[in-house]
Design a protein around this motif. Sequence first.
Motif, short mmCIF file in Angstrom:
data_model
loop_
_atom_site.label_atom_id
_atom_site.label_comp_id
_atom_site.label_asym_id
_atom_site.label_seq_id
_atom_site.Cartn_x
_atom_site.Cartn_y
_atom_site.Cartn_z
N UNK A 30 0.87 -1.18 0.00
CA UNK A 30 0.00 0.00 0.00
C UNK A 30 0.90 1.22 0.00
N UNK A 31 0.67 2.16 -0.92
CA UNK A 31 1.49 3.35 -1.01
C UNK A 31 0.77 4.52 -0.36
N UNK A 32 1.42 5.10 0.62
CA UNK A 32 0.93 6.28 1.33
C UNK A 32 1.84 7.45 1.01
N UNK A 33 1.39 8.68 1.27
CA UNK A 33 2.25 9.84 1.02
C UNK A 33 3.61 9.75 1.73
N UNK A 34 3.66 9.11 2.89
CA UNK A 34 4.93 9.04 3.63
C UNK A 34 5.67 7.74 3.40
N UNK A 35 5.29 6.98 2.40
CA UNK A 35 6.01 5.75 2.09
C UNK A 35 5.09 4.56 1.93
N UNK A 36 5.71 3.44 1.60
CA UNK A 36 4.95 2.22 1.38
C UNK A 36 4.85 1.39 2.65
N UNK A 37 3.75 0.66 2.73
CA UNK A 37 3.54 -0.30 3.81
C UNK A 37 3.27 -1.64 3.14
N UNK A 38 3.97 -2.67 3.59
CA UNK A 38 3.74 -4.01 3.07
C UNK A 38 2.96 -4.79 4.12
N UNK A 39 1.75 -5.15 3.76
CA UNK A 39 0.92 -5.96 4.64
C UNK A 39 1.16 -7.42 4.30
N UNK A 40 1.49 -8.23 5.29
CA UNK A 40 1.75 -9.65 5.09
C UNK A 40 0.56 -10.48 5.56
N UNK A 41 -0.14 -11.09 4.61
CA UNK A 41 -1.22 -12.01 4.98
C UNK A 41 -0.65 -13.17 5.79
N UNK A 85 -3.32 -1.00 20.48
CA UNK A 85 -2.60 -1.11 21.74
C UNK A 85 -3.20 -2.13 22.69
N UNK A 86 -4.35 -2.66 22.36
CA UNK A 86 -5.00 -3.69 23.18
C UNK A 86 -4.96 -5.04 22.46
N UNK A 87 -5.49 -5.08 21.27
CA UNK A 87 -5.51 -6.30 20.49
C UNK A 87 -4.13 -6.57 19.88
N UNK A 88 -3.51 -5.53 19.36
CA UNK A 88 -2.17 -5.60 18.76
C UNK A 88 -1.48 -4.27 19.01
N UNK A 89 -0.21 -4.20 18.65
CA UNK A 89 0.52 -2.94 18.91
C UNK A 89 -0.21 -1.76 18.31
N UNK A 90 -0.12 -0.62 18.97
CA UNK A 90 -0.81 0.57 18.51
C UNK A 90 -0.12 1.19 17.29
N UNK A 91 -0.91 1.86 16.46
CA UNK A 91 -0.36 2.55 15.29
C UNK A 91 0.21 3.91 15.68
N UNK A 92 -0.01 4.33 16.92
CA UNK A 92 0.37 5.69 17.33
C UNK A 92 1.87 5.96 17.38
N UNK A 93 2.66 5.09 17.93
CA UNK A 93 4.08 5.40 18.10
C UNK A 93 4.96 4.29 17.56
N UNK A 94 4.46 3.50 16.68
CA UNK A 94 5.21 2.37 16.15
C UNK A 94 5.34 2.43 14.63
N UNK A 95 5.70 3.59 14.13
CA UNK A 95 5.75 3.81 12.69
C UNK A 95 6.59 2.77 11.96
N UNK A 96 7.76 2.44 12.51
CA UNK A 96 8.70 1.55 11.83
C UNK A 96 8.22 0.10 11.78
N UNK A 97 7.19 -0.25 12.56
CA UNK A 97 6.65 -1.61 12.46
C UNK A 97 6.00 -1.85 11.10
N UNK A 98 5.48 -0.80 10.49
CA UNK A 98 4.80 -0.94 9.21
C UNK A 98 5.50 -0.18 8.08
N UNK A 99 5.98 1.01 8.39
CA UNK A 99 6.65 1.85 7.38
C UNK A 99 8.13 1.52 7.38
N UNK A 100 8.54 0.64 6.49
CA UNK A 100 9.94 0.21 6.41
C UNK A 100 10.75 1.17 5.56
#
Length: 100
Positions: A30-41, A85-100
């Motif tokens: 997925x391409x976002x303005x701040x970079x790509x995110x690769x979602x792994x099924x 942050x409850x079910x899985x890591x939060x998107x708030x402060x974990x940018x590098x988990x998805x935006x490589x």
Amino acid sequence: MKQIIGAAAFLSLLVNTLAFAATGGGDVVITYPKGQVTFSHDSHVGMGLECTKCHAGLFTSKAQHKTVTMKQMQQGKSCGACHNGKTAFTVKANCKNCHK
């Protein structure tokens, strides 16, 4: 005769189970303005998530998927429905988990 029918039913169930298990969708980039995110099924299915967890309502098909902002994800939309942050890591402060 019952043994043949039973064996055929078992084989059919086995083949269908293996076919379903092989279904994973692969990686989605997925391409976002701040970079790509690769979602792994594979990584999500590998954790035991059922396909319907996301595809029942969040992501029904590639054509229906709409890009959302990080603010919307922080409000529980898209990936943020689980990455809260409850079910899985939060998107708030974990940018590098998805935006490589």
